[in-house]
Write an enzyme that holds these catalytic residues in place. Sequence first.
Site, PDB file in Angstrom:
ATOM      1  N   ASP A   1       3.777  -2.077 -12.917  1.00 54.86           N
ATOM      2  CA  ASP A   1       4.668  -2.408 -11.812  1.00 54.86           C
ATOM      3  C   ASP A   1       5.526  -3.632 -12.110  1.00 54.86           C
ATOM      4  OD1 ASP A   1       3.408  -0.318 -10.588  1.00 54.86           O
ATOM      5  OD2 ASP A   1       2.254  -1.557  -9.200  1.00 54.86           O
TER       6      ASP A   1
ATOM      7  N   GLU B   1      -0.665 -12.350 -10.310  1.00 58.62           N
ATOM      8  CA  GLU B   1      -1.289 -11.380  -9.408  1.00 58.62           C
ATOM      9  C   GLU B   1      -2.706 -11.034  -9.816  1.00 58.62           C
ATOM     10  OE1 GLU B   1       0.108  -7.266  -7.138  1.00 58.62           O
ATOM     11  OE2 GLU B   1       1.152  -7.943  -8.949  1.00 58.62           O
TER      12      GLU B   1
ATOM     13  N   GLY C   1       0.791  -1.218   0.000  1.00 62.43           N
ATOM     14  CA  GLY C   1       0.000   0.000   0.000  1.00 62.43           C
ATOM     15  C   GLY C   1       0.822   1.265   0.000  1.00 62.43           C
ATOM     16  N   SER C   2       2.128   1.143  -0.286  1.00 67.44           N
ATOM     17  CA  SER C   2       3.006   2.305  -0.259  1.00 67.44           C
ATOM     18  C   SER C   2       2.864   3.178  -1.493  1.00 67.44           C
ATOM     19  CB  SER C   2       4.467   1.856  -0.133  1.00 67.44           C
ATOM     20  OG  SER C   2       4.858   1.115  -1.279  1.00 67.44           O
ATOM     21  N   GLY C   3       2.344   2.614  -2.592  1.00 65.55           N
ATOM     22  CA  GLY C   3       2.294   3.347  -3.846  1.00 65.55           C
ATOM     23  C   GLY C   3       3.561   3.226  -4.657  1.00 65.55           C
ATOM     24  N   LEU C   4       4.479   2.357  -4.216  1.00 62.16           N
ATOM     25  CA  LEU C   4       5.733   2.140  -4.934  1.00 62.16           C
ATOM     26  C   LEU C   4       5.731   0.819  -5.699  1.00 62.16           C
ATOM     27  CD1 LEU C   4       8.286   3.334  -2.197  1.00 62.16           C
ATOM     28  CD2 LEU C   4       7.208   4.673  -4.017  1.00 62.16           C
ATOM     29  N   GLY C   5       4.554   0.219  -5.839  1.00 59.68           N
ATOM     30  CA  GLY C   5       4.453  -1.046  -6.560  1.00 59.68           C
ATOM     31  C   GLY C   5       4.977  -2.226  -5.777  1.00 59.68           C
ATOM     32  N   SER C   6       4.877  -2.180  -4.446  1.00 59.09           N
ATOM     33  CA  SER C   6       5.551  -3.167  -3.603  1.00 59.09           C
ATOM     34  C   SER C   6       5.025  -4.587  -3.793  1.00 59.09           C
ATOM     35  CB  SER C   6       5.461  -2.760  -2.129  1.00 59.09           C
ATOM     36  OG  SER C   6       4.131  -2.521  -1.744  1.00 59.09           O
ATOM     37  N   SER C   7       3.726  -4.765  -3.951  1.00 60.74           N
ATOM     38  CA  SER C   7       3.185  -6.112  -4.109  1.00 60.74           C
ATOM     39  C   SER C   7       3.638  -6.745  -5.417  1.00 60.74           C
ATOM     40  CB  SER C   7       1.659  -6.085  -4.043  1.00 60.74           C
ATOM     41  OG  SER C   7       1.210  -5.667  -2.775  1.00 60.74           O
TER      42      SER C   7
END
Length: 342
Positions: A160, A148, A110-116
């Site tokens: 991402d 995903e 949920g960071s907005g950095l494409g973490s998942s």
Amino acid sequence: MIVRSRAPLRLGLAGGGTDVAPYCDLFGGHVMNVTIDRYAYTSLSPSQDGRCRFSTLDSGAHEEWHCGDVIPTHGPLQLLKGVYNRIVHEFLGGDAAALHVRTFSDAPPGSGLGSSSTMVVALLQAFVEYFNLPLGEYEVAKLAYEIERKDLGLAGGKQDQYAATFGGFNFMEFYANERVVVNPLRIKDWVWAELEASLVLYFTGVSRASADIIDQQSRNVGQSKQSSIDAMHSLKREAVQMKECVLRGDLRGLEVTLQAGWEAKKKTATSISNPLIENVERVAFANGARAAKVSGAGGGGFMMFLCDPEERLRLSRALLEQGGSIMDFHFTAQGAIAWRIT
């Protein structure tokens, strides 16, 4: 033998959302992004007792399964189990492998950095190395997207997975039938350095689930809501403009484009901005920011601000007073990698 991997997180500079169906299927999408030296990590090692173990070292979640069992993909370890299931069934002929899969990330979900999505790429890259699978960058990114979005049913776009796999500054094109073209950009050294010195990355302290925002964007396009579609068209154009500004070294044009993209982004769904974000924006612009944007779907996570490098310290101090944190970073040209420890 142990196999480790890492994949870089990304900043979404322009066009985010146009990589999400049905928009990209109907109109084609353009996205501009860059990876940074913050990563998702995976470690694979053999399990000697015939059990499969899945662990997220940052959150402390852990599960064990007999390798012959059907491993369900719900719960906090769904990314790890989803990748494992797909590799076993598509590349290992259904023969379960007794492995311990461990992961951790430099940024929270949920960071907005494409973490998942970056974590899925890191997982896949480790499996590719462990089993010597014949997959190149496009194949890894496409498979990460399928796991995903299709296997696990998680809402989102395509940028991402490709950013994490390829690394660097990229202009990406997304079309119907899942056709993707990644155009790596050759950035002049001085532009790279000036842009890096001009960006402040601020974590609001609030992680958010992007699925609801993305679902609303998709519904608005699917229902032919013209204001949302027009905003998406603007995002697409601004990705092209961003590419041109970065290649030419037009940093003032880049500021205008970044801000215009953020204003257009807010029109694609109602929950992209909120009072917290708007307050942080006001503080930032009062303390040297020239442009602002939330990275990722919106609603929280990381915000990025462009300023003159001389204003960076003043801006950072003002933002820290809002209760969040500053993430130091550098751009990175390297995408996902894996290596063996014997």
